[in-house]
Design a protein around this motif. Structure first.
Motif, PDB file in Angstrom:
ATOM      1  N   GLU A   1       0.449  -0.867   0.232  1.00 31.65           N
ATOM      2  CA  GLU A   1      -0.427   0.009  -0.024  1.00 31.65           C
ATOM      3  C   GLU A   1       0.636   0.904   0.113  1.00 31.65           C
ATOM      4  O   GLU A   1       1.538   1.344   0.446  1.00 31.65           O
ATOM      5  CB  GLU A   1      -1.143   0.038   1.077  1.00 31.65           C
ATOM      6  CG  GLU A   1      -0.037   0.115   2.179  1.00 31.65           C
ATOM      7  CD  GLU A   1       0.428  -1.147   3.154  1.00 31.65           C
ATOM      8  OE1 GLU A   1      -0.201  -2.033   2.223  1.00 31.65           O
ATOM      9  OE2 GLU A   1       0.953  -0.544   4.920  1.00 31.65           O
ATOM     10  N   LYS A   2       0.594   2.119   0.002  1.00 34.68           N
ATOM     11  CA  LYS A   2       1.082   3.398  -0.761  1.00 34.68           C
ATOM     12  C   LYS A   2       1.807   4.140   0.611  1.00 34.68           C
ATOM     13  O   LYS A   2       0.989   3.587   1.697  1.00 34.68           O
ATOM     14  CB  LYS A   2      -0.197   4.753  -1.490  1.00 34.68           C
ATOM     15  CG  LYS A   2       0.628   5.737  -1.464  1.00 34.68           C
ATOM     16  CD  LYS A   2       0.537   5.584  -3.215  1.00 34.68           C
ATOM     17  CE  LYS A   2       1.234   6.703  -3.707  1.00 34.68           C
ATOM     18  NZ  LYS A   2       1.598   6.627  -5.420  1.00 34.68           N
ATOM     19  N   THR A   3       2.387   4.888   0.802  1.00 35.26           N
ATOM     20  CA  THR A   3       3.127   5.775   1.573  1.00 35.26           C
ATOM     21  C   THR A   3       2.175   7.290   1.623  1.00 35.26           C
ATOM     22  O   THR A   3       2.077   7.794   0.557  1.00 35.26           O
ATOM     23  CB  THR A   3       4.511   5.737   1.259  1.00 35.26           C
ATOM     24  OG1 THR A   3       4.931   4.477   2.381  1.00 35.26           O
ATOM     25  CG2 THR A   3       4.915   6.648   2.585  1.00 35.26           C
ATOM     26  N   VAL A   4       2.345   7.058   2.326  1.00 35.58           N
ATOM     27  CA  VAL A   4       0.834   8.620   2.422  1.00 35.58           C
ATOM     28  C   VAL A   4       2.098   9.691   3.947  1.00 35.58           C
ATOM     29  O   VAL A   4       2.457   9.198   5.045  1.00 35.58           O
ATOM     30  CB  VAL A   4      -0.340   8.583   3.203  1.00 35.58           C
ATOM     31  CG1 VAL A   4      -0.901  10.389   3.487  1.00 35.58           C
ATOM     32  CG2 VAL A   4      -1.106   7.819   1.903  1.00 35.58           C
ATOM     33  N   ILE A   5       2.663  10.574   3.551  1.00 32.41           N
ATOM     34  CA  ILE A   5       2.789  11.503   3.645  1.00 32.41           C
ATOM     35  C   ILE A   5       2.394  12.517   4.827  1.00 32.41           C
ATOM     36  O   ILE A   5       1.071  13.676   3.914  1.00 32.41           O
ATOM     37  CB  ILE A   5       4.645  11.773   3.196  1.00 32.41           C
ATOM     38  CG1 ILE A   5       5.016  11.342   2.915  1.00 32.41           C
ATOM     39  CG2 ILE A   5       5.075  13.321   4.160  1.00 32.41           C
ATOM     40  CD1 ILE A   5       6.813  11.427   2.313  1.00 32.41           C
ATOM     41  N   SER A   6       2.402  13.237   5.794  1.00 26.86           N
ATOM     42  CA  SER A   6       1.110  13.919   6.488  1.00 26.86           C
ATOM     43  C   SER A   6       2.464  14.855   6.980  1.00 26.86           C
ATOM     44  O   SER A   6       3.163  15.081   7.850  1.00 26.86           O
ATOM     45  CB  SER A   6       0.486  13.591   7.722  1.00 26.86           C
ATOM     46  OG  SER A   6      -0.664  13.804   8.591  1.00 26.86           O
ATOM     47  N   LEU A   7       1.371  15.760   6.985  1.00 27.26           N
ATOM     48  CA  LEU A   7       2.068  17.347   7.339  1.00 27.26           C
ATOM     49  C   LEU A   7       1.822  17.815   8.588  1.00 27.26           C
ATOM     50  O   LEU A   7      -0.087  18.044   8.233  1.00 27.26           O
ATOM     51  CB  LEU A   7       2.479  17.930   6.293  1.00 27.26           C
ATOM     52  CG  LEU A   7       3.505  17.458   5.278  1.00 27.26           C
ATOM     53  CD1 LEU A   7       4.104  18.665   4.176  1.00 27.26           C
ATOM     54  CD2 LEU A   7       5.013  17.465   6.061  1.00 27.26           C
ATOM     55  N   GLY A   8       1.476  19.282   9.303  1.00 30.04           N
ATOM     56  CA  GLY A   8       1.234  19.102  10.501  1.00 30.04           C
ATOM     57  C   GLY A   8      -0.276  18.357  10.878  1.00 30.04           C
ATOM     58  O   GLY A   8       0.499  16.929  10.986  1.00 30.04           O
ATOM     59  N   ASP A   9      -0.500  18.420  11.435  1.00 28.06           N
ATOM     60  CA  ASP A   9      -2.024  17.728  12.235  1.00 28.06           C
ATOM     61  C   ASP A   9      -2.317  16.685  11.047  1.00 28.06           C
ATOM     62  O   ASP A   9      -3.779  16.790  10.548  1.00 28.06           O
ATOM     63  CB  ASP A   9      -2.858  17.618  12.914  1.00 28.06           C
ATOM     64  CG  ASP A   9      -2.209  18.412  14.121  1.00 28.06           C
ATOM     65  OD1 ASP A   9      -1.437  17.547  14.390  1.00 28.06           O
ATOM     66  OD2 ASP A   9      -2.388  19.651  14.951  1.00 28.06           O
ATOM     67  N   GLY A  10      -1.881  16.832   9.690  1.00 28.66           N
ATOM     68  CA  GLY A  10      -3.036  15.860   8.599  1.00 28.66           C
ATOM     69  C   GLY A  10      -3.133  16.748   7.467  1.00 28.66           C
ATOM     70  O   GLY A  10      -4.303  16.544   7.011  1.00 28.66           O
ATOM     71  N   GLU A  11      -2.730  18.348   7.611  1.00 29.08           N
ATOM     72  CA  GLU A  11      -3.483  18.890   7.064  1.00 29.08           C
ATOM     73  C   GLU A  11      -3.466  18.988   5.232  1.00 29.08           C
ATOM     74  O   GLU A  11      -4.024  19.316   4.674  1.00 29.08           O
ATOM     75  CB  GLU A  11      -3.059  20.432   7.324  1.00 29.08           C
ATOM     76  CG  GLU A  11      -3.494  21.120   8.550  1.00 29.08           C
ATOM     77  CD  GLU A  11      -2.531  22.068   8.444  1.00 29.08           C
ATOM     78  OE1 GLU A  11      -2.640  22.947   7.901  1.00 29.08           O
ATOM     79  OE2 GLU A  11      -1.948  22.202   9.971  1.00 29.08           O
ATOM     80  N   VAL A  12      -2.002  18.257   5.015  1.00 33.48           N
ATOM     81  CA  VAL A  12      -1.096  18.508   4.136  1.00 33.48           C
ATOM     82  C   VAL A  12      -1.074  16.834   4.352  1.00 33.48           C
ATOM     83  O   VAL A  12      -0.129  15.856   5.032  1.00 33.48           O
ATOM     84  CB  VAL A  12      -0.321  18.751   3.478  1.00 33.48           C
ATOM     85  CG1 VAL A  12       0.144  18.550   1.828  1.00 33.48           C
ATOM     86  CG2 VAL A  12      -0.806  20.776   3.755  1.00 33.48           C
ATOM     87  N   ARG A  13      -1.453  15.881   3.011  1.00 33.17           N
ATOM     88  CA  ARG A  13      -1.357  14.639   3.157  1.00 33.17           C
ATOM     89  C   ARG A  13      -1.499  13.977   1.882  1.00 33.17           C
ATOM     90  O   ARG A  13      -1.640  14.045   0.833  1.00 33.17           O
ATOM     91  CB  ARG A  13      -2.407  13.252   3.282  1.00 33.17           C
ATOM     92  CG  ARG A  13      -3.263  13.577   4.955  1.00 33.17           C
ATOM     93  CD  ARG A  13      -4.085  12.909   5.387  1.00 33.17           C
ATOM     94  NE  ARG A  13      -4.583  11.508   5.086  1.00 33.17           N
ATOM     95  CZ  ARG A  13      -4.081  10.674   5.863  1.00 33.17           C
ATOM     96  NH1 ARG A  13      -2.985  10.977   6.957  1.00 33.17           N
ATOM     97  NH2 ARG A  13      -3.940   9.407   5.338  1.00 33.17           N
ATOM     98  N   ILE A  14       0.398  13.571   1.425  1.00 34.10           N
ATOM     99  CA  ILE A  14       0.885  13.520   0.131  1.00 34.10           C
ATOM    100  C   ILE A  14       1.036  11.945   0.442  1.00 34.10           C
ATOM    101  O   ILE A  14       1.588  11.348   1.440  1.00 34.10           O
ATOM    102  CB  ILE A  14       2.347  14.401   0.130  1.00 34.10           C
ATOM    103  CG1 ILE A  14       1.735  15.723   0.189  1.00 34.10           C
ATOM    104  CG2 ILE A  14       3.305  13.840  -1.525  1.00 34.10           C
ATOM    105  CD1 ILE A  14       3.502  16.672   0.543  1.00 34.10           C
ATOM    106  N   GLY A  15       0.179  11.325  -1.304  1.00 36.76           N
ATOM    107  CA  GLY A  15       0.422   9.931  -1.197  1.00 36.76           C
ATOM    108  C   GLY A  15      -1.128   9.378  -1.171  1.00 36.76           C
ATOM    109  O   GLY A  15      -1.576   8.407  -1.605  1.00 36.76           O
ATOM    110  N   ASP A  16      -2.148  10.784  -0.476  1.00 38.97           N
ATOM    111  CA  ASP A  16      -3.205   9.673  -0.702  1.00 38.97           C
ATOM    112  C   ASP A  16      -3.970  10.186  -1.724  1.00 38.97           C
ATOM    113  O   ASP A  16      -5.542   9.947  -1.265  1.00 38.97           O
ATOM    114  CB  ASP A  16      -3.727  10.304   0.548  1.00 38.97           C
ATOM    115  CG  ASP A  16      -4.859  10.218   1.494  1.00 38.97           C
ATOM    116  OD1 ASP A  16      -4.730   9.320   0.686  1.00 38.97           O
ATOM    117  OD2 ASP A  16      -5.095  10.800   2.834  1.00 38.97           O
ATOM    118  N   GLY A  17      -3.986  10.208  -3.218  1.00 35.55           N
ATOM    119  CA  GLY A  17      -4.970  10.657  -4.093  1.00 35.55           C
ATOM    120  C   GLY A  17      -4.638  11.445  -4.931  1.00 35.55           C
ATOM    121  O   GLY A  17      -5.383  12.126  -5.420  1.00 35.55           O
TER     122      GLY A  17
END
Ligand code: PEP
Ligand code: MN
Length: 335
Positions: A79-95
């Motif tokens: 499964e894809k890795t999701v990189i979360s910044l802040g409190d999940g404000e930006v999620r990279i890899g999440d679509g």
């Protein structure tokens, strides 16, 4: 080799497998996240006999990993890795498509802030600008260094944008890690193993740019260095490779994108600015990459490109950048 545990495996079962791996002098790497509990085997010199593990309680299967890169591979982590910044404000890899934009270099507080507000207004969630610049010529502008990082901290404070900035060598990594939300490793440093190892210890995500000379497998091995050090938050950035062309600075290797998507679970960011080197090519390349299901775009934007200290010819004006993000939005590409 990847040991996949059954869903009902107990902690004791898992610890027994780890102990068996370590008893052989290998490293056991539990793979975080996902549906299944899996343990990777690293640092084995030759092939591993699956029979060593198959009869152990709680073990479902033992999958040989055929590629030299392991932690970056889909074989290890489907499964894809999701990189979360802040409190999940930006999620990279999440679509979605995360837009990172800004000037090549921080030149002054006013230039950085003005650009940051403009790119934010156009849809960027991350501000990308260099405080330490790796320049081809020792006589070119090398960046504002710590002062540049302080300006970037101010940009984050005022605009709420997350900061991406480059660590050009091992010695500045502590400082960059302190200020950045994402640490960039540039094309020239893709095989700087000491820097990669340092980035492996960082507690911030890393944006690793592909060496302009590097094959994709070498690129993935560079990411493997960072992950092997314990930092699993890695984004891969395709930024163009050297070819024989004269019509652009580099050639954006779009072929690499589906290959990386098949081979690796790490998010992919495309930087058409350094690939093109020429402003008019940036938007078409950005749009082409965006429809390939990438996770982020990195675009250089300057308030007055003709006065930029570096990479002016490839920098979009804020108006051109706005036009690009509007076009992406009208193509139904979310960010
Ligand atoms: C940059 O991002 O401004 C830069 C120097 O990029 P690269 O390392 O890809 O040349
Ligand atoms: Mn640049």
């Amino acid at each position: 080799m990847l040991i996949v545990m059954r869903q009902d495996a107990s902690d004791e079962d898992i610890n027994r497998v780890i102990a068996a791996i370590e008893a052989k002098g290998w490293e056991a790497k539990p793979i975080p996240g996902g549906e299944r509990i899996a343990i990777g085997i690293l640092r084995n010199e030759g092939p591993v006999d699956p029979a060593l593990f198959l009869d152990m309680p709680g073990v479902k299967e033992a999958i040989p990993v055929s590629k030299p890169y392991k932690l970056v591979s889909r074989e290890m982590k489907p499964e894809k890795t999701v990189i979360s910044l802040g409190d999940g404000e930006v999620r990279i890899g999440d679509g979605g498509l995360a837009i990172m934009a800004g000037p090549c270099a921080v030149e002054s507080e006013q230039q950085a802030l003005e650009t940051a507000w403009a790119v934010k207004e156009a849809g960027a969630r991350l501000f990308r600008a260099g405080a330490f610049k790796p320049r081809t010529s020792p006589y070119s502008f090398q960046g504002l260094r710590q002062k540049g990082l302080e300006i970037l901290a101010r940009v984050r404070e005022e605009t709420g944008l997350f900061i991406v900035t480059e660590a050009t060598d091992h010695d500045v990594c502590d400082l960059v890690e302190e200020y950045a939300d994402v640490i960039q490793i540039g094309t020239r440093n893709m095989q700087n193993y000491r820097l990669l190892q340092r980035a492996g210890q960082a507690r911030k995500p890393v944006l690793l740019k592909r060496g302009m000379w590097a094959t994709v497998d070498e690129f993935l091995m560079a990411a493997e260095y960072i992950m092997a050090g314990g930092n699993h938050q890695v984004m891969l950035c395709e930024r163009g490779i050297r070819t024989f062309t004269k019509h652009s600075r580099n050639t954006l290797d779009l072929n690499a994108i589906p290959y990386i998507q098949r081979e690796s679970h790490l998010p992919i960011v495309v930087d058409p600015s350094h690939a093109a080197g020429r402003r008019y090519q940036v938007a078409p390349l950005a749009k082409a990459a965006a429809v390939m299901g990438i996770d982020g775009l990195l675009i250089e934007v300057h308030i007055e490109p003709e006065k930029a200290f570096s990479d002016g010819p490839q920098s979009l004006t804020p108006a051109q950048f706005k036009e690009l993000t509007s076009e992406l939005a009208s193509m139904g590409i979310g960010f």
